[in-house]
Scaffold this motif. Structure first.
Motif, PDB file in Angstrom:
ATOM      1  N   ARG A  19      33.471  35.812  50.463  1.00 25.30           N
ATOM      2  CA  ARG A  19      32.817  36.111  49.175  1.00 25.30           C
ATOM      3  C   ARG A  19      32.576  37.424  49.106  1.00 25.30           C
ATOM      4  NH1 ARG A  19      27.125  36.481  49.057  1.00 25.30           N
ATOM      5  NH2 ARG A  19      26.888  34.772  47.668  1.00 25.30           N
ATOM      6  N   ASP A  20      32.118  37.872  47.897  1.00 26.96           N
ATOM      7  CA  ASP A  20      32.104  39.387  47.529  1.00 26.96           C
ATOM      8  C   ASP A  20      31.319  40.122  48.596  1.00 26.96           C
ATOM      9  OD1 ASP A  20      33.802  38.865  45.543  1.00 26.96           O
ATOM     10  OD2 ASP A  20      32.209  39.470  43.776  1.00 26.96           O
ATOM     11  N   ARG A  21      31.471  41.278  49.043  1.00 22.61           N
ATOM     12  CA  ARG A  21      30.593  42.081  49.875  1.00 22.61           C
ATOM     13  C   ARG A  21      30.238  43.246  49.160  1.00 22.61           C
ATOM     14  NH1 ARG A  21      29.218  38.011  53.050  1.00 22.61           N
ATOM     15  NH2 ARG A  21      30.923  37.233  54.415  1.00 22.61           N
ATOM     16  N   MET A  30      33.096  31.837  57.250  1.00 20.22           N
ATOM     17  CA  MET A  30      33.846  32.807  56.491  1.00 20.22           C
ATOM     18  C   MET A  30      34.838  33.569  57.039  1.00 20.22           C
ATOM     19  SD  MET A  30      30.465  33.897  53.809  1.00 20.22           S
ATOM     20  CE  MET A  30      29.435  34.286  55.266  1.00 20.22           C
ATOM     21  N   THR A  31      35.734  33.836  56.549  1.00 20.26           N
ATOM     22  CA  THR A  31      36.985  34.627  56.922  1.00 20.26           C
ATOM     23  C   THR A  31      36.501  35.946  57.849  1.00 20.26           C
ATOM     24  OG1 THR A  31      38.232  34.102  54.959  1.00 20.26           O
ATOM     25  CG2 THR A  31      39.256  35.617  56.379  1.00 20.26           C
ATOM     26  N   VAL A  39      38.590  38.654  47.316  1.00 21.02           N
ATOM     27  CA  VAL A  39      40.140  38.742  47.543  1.00 21.02           C
ATOM     28  C   VAL A  39      40.616  39.883  48.244  1.00 21.02           C
ATOM     29  CG1 VAL A  39      40.570  39.973  45.356  1.00 21.02           C
ATOM     30  CG2 VAL A  39      42.455  38.453  46.553  1.00 21.02           C
ATOM     31  N   GLU A  40      39.760  41.116  48.295  1.00 21.20           N
ATOM     32  CA  GLU A  40      40.138  42.002  49.013  1.00 21.20           C
ATOM     33  C   GLU A  40      39.683  42.006  50.512  1.00 21.20           C
ATOM     34  OE1 GLU A  40      42.305  44.544  47.922  1.00 21.20           O
ATOM     35  OE2 GLU A  40      42.279  43.443  46.173  1.00 21.20           O
ATOM     36  N   VAL A  41      38.384  41.437  50.557  1.00 24.08           N
ATOM     37  CA  VAL A  41      38.024  41.309  52.083  1.00 24.08           C
ATOM     38  C   VAL A  41      38.712  40.290  52.567  1.00 24.08           C
ATOM     39  CG1 VAL A  41      36.003  40.271  53.050  1.00 24.08           C
ATOM     40  CG2 VAL A  41      35.538  41.527  51.103  1.00 24.08           C
TER      41      VAL A  41
END
Length: 214
Positions: free
Chosen positions: A172-174, A143-144, A184-186
């Motif tokens: 993914r969402d955090r 994951m990024t 997308v913001e992460v």
């Protein structure tokens, strides 16, 4: 005759330009390896830890991989196997821990098993890179904000020059103190972080620009 001469000259100049660009791109890829981090089944639809944008990131990773294969450049696959207590994905001997078919290793491509986010930790990655004279890494994967970020920062500290293919990564969402931070913001934040200060840890580019030699 003049028109024929002009057309021939134009064709020769265009061919020379293409050959020069290709030669320059090849020179720029010397001592460079592709690092594909944790592109494994559990991150894709139907897996135990599906990521937002996994399919798109997988497709772009496949394009970068094909480029490296066409140009006979070194490829390293990182595969995470979870051995920590309470782990619920990438479990040993599970289908979800297998490398995704889009980027399955071929031939003599190196495969490294890791158990921590940092791909260098307790693996032979550093020794392999040093042995093969690799100084530059092109990084893709998942994951990024975890394994890609940890590995990229560690690679910089170890003296490597890094390029991260931003749209060949995914997360993914955090949750942060009860608030949801959308994937997308992460994604944006972590890519911005590793490329801060003039690309200190890595230059971040998209797959299309990388393949175009930009």
């Amino acid at each position: 005759m003049k028109n024929v001469f002009r057309n021939t000259l134009a064709l020769c100049l265009a061919l020379f330009s293409v050959l020069t660009i290709n030669a320059q791109q090849k020179r720029n890829m010397e001592n460079t390896a592709l690092l594909i981090i944790d592109v494994q089944n559990d991150y894709f639809p139907g897996g135990k830890m599906e990521l937002a944008g996994a399919e798109a990131a997988g497709n772009n990773t496949q394009k970068i991989l094909e480029y490296f294969r066409r140009n006979s450049l070194p490829v390293i696959h990182i595969r995470h196997i979870a051995v920590n207590e309470g782990a619920d994905f990438f479990l040993p001997d599970s289908p979800g821990s297998e490398i995704h078919p889009r980027v399955s290793p071929k031939g003599n491509e190196k495969v490294i098993i890791k158990h921590f986010p940092n791909s260098f930790r307790e693996t032979d990655l550093l020794q392999y890179l040093q042995k093969n004279g690799i100084k530059n890494l092109v990084i893709t994967g998942m994951m990024t904000d975890v394994c890609v970020d940890a590995t990229t920062r560690a690679a910089f500290d170890l003296g490597f020059s890094n390029s991260v293919i931003g749209d060949a990564t995914a997360t993914r969402d955090r949750d942060l103190n009860g608030q949801v931070v959308k994937a997308v913001e992460v994604q944006k934040s972590f890519l911005a972080g590793i490329s801060a200060l003039g690309g200190l840890y890595a230059k971040v580019v998209n797959a299309r620009d990388f393949l175009a030699g930009q």
